[in-house]
Write an enzyme that holds these catalytic residues in place. Structure first.
Site, PDB file in Angstrom:
ATOM      1  N   GLY A 169       0.797  -1.216   0.000  1.00 32.79           N
ATOM      2  CA  GLY A 169       0.000   0.000   0.000  1.00 32.79           C
ATOM      3  C   GLY A 169       0.829   1.265   0.000  1.00 32.79           C
ATOM      4  O   GLY A 169       0.373   2.317  -0.471  1.00 32.79           O
ATOM      5  N   GLU A 195       1.564   1.781  -3.575  1.00 28.96           N
ATOM      6  CA  GLU A 195       0.309   2.145  -4.232  1.00 28.96           C
ATOM      7  C   GLU A 195      -0.045   3.606  -3.966  1.00 28.96           C
ATOM      8  O   GLU A 195      -0.598   4.284  -4.844  1.00 28.96           O
ATOM      9  CB  GLU A 195      -0.803   1.211  -3.769  1.00 28.96           C
ATOM     10  N   GLU A 232       2.318  -8.610  -2.445  1.00 30.06           N
ATOM     11  CA  GLU A 232       1.099  -9.266  -1.969  1.00 30.06           C
ATOM     12  C   GLU A 232       0.952 -10.711  -2.429  1.00 30.06           C
ATOM     13  O   GLU A 232       0.413 -11.552  -1.695  1.00 30.06           O
ATOM     14  CB  GLU A 232      -0.127  -8.450  -2.403  1.00 30.06           C
TER      15      GLU A 232
END
Length: 253
Positions: free
Chosen positions: A110, A113, A133
């Protein structure tokens, strides 16, 4: 968890949740509240996102993930929280100001991201950037599969997402993942220079340019019409007329 500093057309959000800026529900809500404050300001031309920790952001808070896996409806709560990640990052992506991510340390999951939702990225050459992930049976669900593919192409996205292998900031430039890289001890200085330069440019022009770039990602070719529309609007502003006239006068001189 954060510090917000605003100085004229420039604003800085510093991630400050020791030790690795892990993202949980409170983090999502807190970041959203900072964006509310920036929306209320209305004069920000450039937003600089950085960290005061050794890493930029290590991604989701694993304690929160563990809690969800211990609940009967944990899969539902977890998916709802991933959707909240997406909403925040989409909001960052569509901000009218230019967004700059200063990746001074590791950005994983994240955390990466988040940077992909920004317009511009500068990374420390030594920093690790990755979407791991798949190695725990999941996907980069906060926009990672979509933004990385659009940004770097299917080949690079497949390499990083399907293997989960990270890359160094020094390699990330060649892959198109970031626009600039610098040694760790110089990355903050280079980011500040970039933000200062952007802050000195026309805010309406930056906003218009960003909207045209976003239009290019949509099918249908309306981006060409968008360029004409924003040009018509900009040329009527006193700022644009002043800047164009100054340029023309300098050329004549």
């Amino acid at each position: 968890m954060f510090r917000l500093e605003a100085d004229g057309p420039k604003a800085v959000i510093t991630l400050s949740r020791p030790p690795v800026n892990a993202i949980n529900n409170a983090w999502i809500a807190g970041f959203g509240a900072l964006l509310d404050r920036l929306d209320a300001d209305g004069e920000i031309a450039v937003l600089h996102i950085r960290s005061d920790q050794q890493v930029f952001c290590a991604g989701a808070d694993l304690r929160q993930v563990e809690e969800r896996f211990g609940l009967d409806d944990g899969h539902l709560r977890f998916s709802e929280e991933v959707a909240a990640f997406q909403r925040l990052f989409r909001r960052i992506e569509t901000l009218p100001c230019v967004t700059v991510a200063e990746i001074g340390g590791t950005a994983m999951g994240g955390g990466l991201e988040l940077t992909l939702a920004c317009d511009l990225r500068i990374a420390a050459e030594e920093a690790w950037l990755g979407l791991p992930e798949v190695t725990i049976g999941l996907v980069p669900g906060a926009g990672g599969t979509q933004r990385l593919t659009r940004l770097c192409g299917r080949s690079v996205a497949s390499r990083m997402i399907l293997t989960g292998d990270p890359v160094r900031g020094s390699e990330a430039v060649a892959l198109g993942l970031v626009q600039w890289a610098a040694p760790r001890d110089r990355v903050a200085e280079q980011a500040e220079k970039l933000v200062a330069r952007l802050g000195g440019l026309s805010r309406p022009a930056l906003r218009a340019c960003k909207s045209c770039i976003a239009e290019a990602a949509r099918p249908g070719g309306e981006g060409f019409e968008r360029e004409v529309d924003v040009t018509r609007d900009l040329i009527r502003t006193p700022e644009a007329r002043r800047l164009v006239e100054a340029f023309l006068n300098k050329r004549k001189g």
